[in-house]
Design a protein around this motif. Structure first.
Motif, mmCIF file in Angstrom:
data_model
loop_
_atom_site.group_PDB
_atom_site.id
_atom_site.type_symbol
_atom_site.label_atom_id
_atom_site.label_comp_id
_atom_site.label_asym_id
_atom_site.label_seq_id
_atom_site.Cartn_x
_atom_site.Cartn_y
_atom_site.Cartn_z
ATOM 1 N N SER A 2 0.672 -1.165 0.171
ATOM 2 C CA SER A 2 0.197 0.297 0.020
ATOM 3 C C SER A 2 0.752 1.378 0.072
ATOM 4 O O SER A 2 2.199 1.388 0.558
ATOM 5 N N SER B 64 -4.301 3.158 1.262
ATOM 6 C CA SER B 64 -4.332 2.747 2.587
ATOM 7 C C SER B 64 -5.756 3.033 3.063
ATOM 8 O O SER B 64 -6.222 3.895 2.516
ATOM 9 N N GLN B 65 -6.086 2.243 4.191
ATOM 10 C CA GLN B 65 -7.251 2.480 4.641
ATOM 11 C C GLN B 65 -7.458 3.707 5.765
ATOM 12 O O GLN B 65 -6.738 3.717 6.609
ATOM 13 N N TYR C 4 -9.500 5.763 8.842
ATOM 14 C CA TYR C 4 -10.337 5.819 9.900
ATOM 15 C C TYR C 4 -10.152 6.992 10.719
ATOM 16 O O TYR C 4 -9.172 7.791 10.622
ATOM 17 N N ARG D 9 -4.265 6.204 9.324
ATOM 18 C CA ARG D 9 -4.533 5.241 8.137
ATOM 19 C C ARG D 9 -3.500 3.959 8.230
ATOM 20 O O ARG D 9 -2.452 3.862 8.929
#
Length: 64
Positions: free
Chosen positions: A36, A41-42, A44, A50
């Motif tokens: 990533s 990246s995810q 939140y 991240r």
């Protein structure tokens, strides 16, 4: 506390740490996108945190 009990506790904590470390690494490798970057990246908490997956290719922390 006797020396035997202290050593048993230290060994138990060490083994549990290794098991949890390997389990979380396995979960991350399975559920997060490989290699990533910031865009992959995810995010939140309104982009405060991240989470992304990357691997250490070096020898120092990867131990080969």
């Amino acid at each position: 506390m006797s020396l035997h009990k202290k050593l048993t506790i230290i060994i138990l904590i060490s083994l549990l740490s290794i098991v949890f470390d390997q389990a979380t690494k396995s979960i991350a490798a399975e559920h997060l996108p490989q290699y990533s970057y910031a865009d992959d990246s995810q995010s939140y908490l309104y982009d405060t945190v991240r989470i992304g997956y990357t691997e250490n290719s070096g020898v120092f922390l990867g131990l080969g």
